[in-house]
Write a protein that holds these residues in place. Structure first.
Motif, PDB file in Angstrom:
ATOM      1  N   ALA A 116      78.159  13.659  79.378  1.00  0.00           N
ATOM      2  CA  ALA A 116      78.581  13.690  77.975  1.00  0.00           C
ATOM      3  C   ALA A 116      77.522  14.306  77.073  1.00  0.00           C
ATOM      4  N   ALA A 117      76.267  13.971  77.281  1.00  0.00           N
ATOM      5  CA  ALA A 117      75.198  14.491  76.418  1.00  0.00           C
ATOM      6  C   ALA A 117      75.050  15.998  76.570  1.00  0.00           C
ATOM      7  N   SER A 118      75.076  16.501  77.792  1.00  0.00           N
ATOM      8  CA  SER A 118      74.934  17.950  77.984  1.00  0.00           C
ATOM      9  C   SER A 118      76.173  18.688  77.485  1.00  0.00           C
ATOM     10  N   LEU A 119      77.331  18.076  77.593  1.00  0.00           N
ATOM     11  CA  LEU A 119      78.551  18.684  77.063  1.00  0.00           C
ATOM     12  C   LEU A 119      78.462  18.785  75.537  1.00  0.00           C
ATOM     13  N   ALA A 120      77.989  17.725  74.890  1.00  0.00           N
ATOM     14  CA  ALA A 120      77.820  17.738  73.437  1.00  0.00           C
ATOM     15  C   ALA A 120      76.807  18.789  73.015  1.00  0.00           C
ATOM     16  N   ASP A 121      75.689  18.868  73.724  1.00  0.00           N
ATOM     17  CA  ASP A 121      74.667  19.882  73.407  1.00  0.00           C
ATOM     18  C   ASP A 121      75.239  21.282  73.533  1.00  0.00           C
ATOM     19  N   SER A 122      75.974  21.523  74.601  1.00  0.00           N
ATOM     20  CA  SER A 122      76.578  22.841  74.804  1.00  0.00           C
ATOM     21  C   SER A 122      77.551  23.179  73.685  1.00  0.00           C
ATOM     22  N   ALA A 123      78.362  22.216  73.289  1.00  0.00           N
ATOM     23  CA  ALA A 123      79.347  22.457  72.232  1.00  0.00           C
ATOM     24  C   ALA A 123      78.678  22.763  70.897  1.00  0.00           C
ATOM     25  N   ARG A 124      77.490  22.202  70.678  1.00  0.00           N
ATOM     26  CA  ARG A 124      76.755  22.462  69.437  1.00  0.00           C
ATOM     27  C   ARG A 124      76.059  23.811  69.448  1.00  0.00           C
ATOM     28  N   THR A 125      75.659  24.294  70.630  1.00  0.00           N
ATOM     29  CA  THR A 125      74.791  25.475  70.683  1.00  0.00           C
ATOM     30  C   THR A 125      75.407  26.711  71.313  1.00  0.00           C
ATOM     31  N   ASP A 126      76.327  26.544  72.234  1.00  0.00           N
ATOM     32  CA  ASP A 126      76.891  27.690  72.961  1.00  0.00           C
ATOM     33  C   ASP A 126      78.106  28.255  72.236  1.00  0.00           C
ATOM     34  N   ALA A 127      78.226  29.571  72.260  1.00  0.00           N
ATOM     35  CA  ALA A 127      79.354  30.232  71.596  1.00  0.00           C
ATOM     36  C   ALA A 127      80.625  30.188  72.434  1.00  0.00           C
ATOM     37  N   THR A 128      80.482  30.009  73.740  1.00  0.00           N
ATOM     38  CA  THR A 128      81.645  30.008  74.619  1.00  0.00           C
ATOM     39  C   THR A 128      81.574  28.811  75.573  1.00  0.00           C
ATOM     40  N   ALA A 166      83.061  21.293  69.498  1.00  0.00           N
ATOM     41  CA  ALA A 166      82.623  22.579  68.945  1.00  0.00           C
ATOM     42  C   ALA A 166      83.338  22.917  67.640  1.00  0.00           C
ATOM     43  N   GLY A 167      84.267  22.065  67.226  1.00  0.00           N
ATOM     44  CA  GLY A 167      84.982  22.316  65.979  1.00  0.00           C
ATOM     45  C   GLY A 167      86.140  23.275  66.109  1.00  0.00           C
ATOM     46  N   LYS A 168      86.601  23.495  67.311  1.00  0.00           N
ATOM     47  CA  LYS A 168      87.739  24.388  67.563  1.00  0.00           C
ATOM     48  C   LYS A 168      88.998  23.519  67.660  1.00  0.00           C
ATOM     49  N   TRP A 169      89.392  22.984  66.488  1.00  0.00           N
ATOM     50  CA  TRP A 169      90.426  21.969  66.426  1.00  0.00           C
ATOM     51  C   TRP A 169      91.748  22.450  67.013  1.00  0.00           C
ATOM     52  N   ASP A 170      92.224  23.610  66.597  1.00  0.00           N
ATOM     53  CA  ASP A 170      93.535  24.081  67.080  1.00  0.00           C
ATOM     54  C   ASP A 170      93.541  24.261  68.590  1.00  0.00           C
ATOM     55  N   ALA A 171      92.488  24.861  69.126  1.00  0.00           N
ATOM     56  CA  ALA A 171      92.414  25.062  70.570  1.00  0.00           C
ATOM     57  C   ALA A 171      92.338  23.721  71.306  1.00  0.00           C
ATOM     58  N   ALA A 172      91.559  22.785  70.767  1.00  0.00           N
ATOM     59  CA  ALA A 172      91.451  21.461  71.391  1.00  0.00           C
ATOM     60  C   ALA A 172      92.784  20.719  71.325  1.00  0.00           C
ATOM     61  N   HIS A 173      93.463  20.844  70.199  1.00  0.00           N
ATOM     62  CA  HIS A 173      94.760  20.183  70.036  1.00  0.00           C
ATOM     63  C   HIS A 173      95.769  20.729  71.037  1.00  0.00           C
ATOM     64  N   ASP A 174      95.807  22.030  71.196  1.00  0.00           N
ATOM     65  CA  ASP A 174      96.707  22.628  72.187  1.00  0.00           C
ATOM     66  C   ASP A 174      96.348  22.166  73.595  1.00  0.00           C
ATOM     67  N   ALA A 175      95.053  22.160  73.911  1.00  0.00           N
ATOM     68  CA  ALA A 175      94.601  21.814  75.259  1.00  0.00           C
ATOM     69  C   ALA A 175      94.870  20.353  75.599  1.00  0.00           C
TER      70      ALA A 175
END
Length: 98
Positions: A3-15, A32-41
């Motif tokens: 969970a921690a590395s996933l959160a770090d990646s979402a904060r820093t990585d573009a993809t 990562a704040g990609k609400w629409d994509a997360a909602h669809d997924a």
């Protein structure tokens, strides 16, 4: 990925990082704040995991009533309206990440 590395990646990585499960991808998009994509997924994930992430997204959006519906589908109690979103995201990620 934990969970921690996933959160770090979402904060820093573009993809999205390679090798994530569909659940981890959905959590990454949400963090990562990609609400629409997360909602669809999350709608493609089986319950209760998909419903739990779906609930969090609607709470983040400010639609508490809809969030409560999804918490019930996930079999989870709805947190208070003012419960910290980041702390809940970490709780979800710790529970659902490999």
């Amino acid at each position: 990925m934990n969970a921690a590395s996933l959160a770090d990646s979402a904060r820093t990585d573009a993809t999205l990082p390679a090798g994530l499960s569909p659940t981890e991808e959905t959590l990454w998009l949400a963090r990562a704040g990609k609400w629409d994509a997360a909602h669809d997924a999350c709608q493609d994930l089986p319950d209760p995991a998909g419903a739990w992430i779906h609930a969090w997204l609607h709470r983040e959006e400010g639609d508490y009533g809809n969030a409560c519906y999804w918490y019930s589908r996930a079999g989870k109690p709805a947190p208070s309206r003012n419960a910290p979103l980041e702390a809940e995201w970490m709780e979800i990620a710790r529970a659902l990440c490999r």
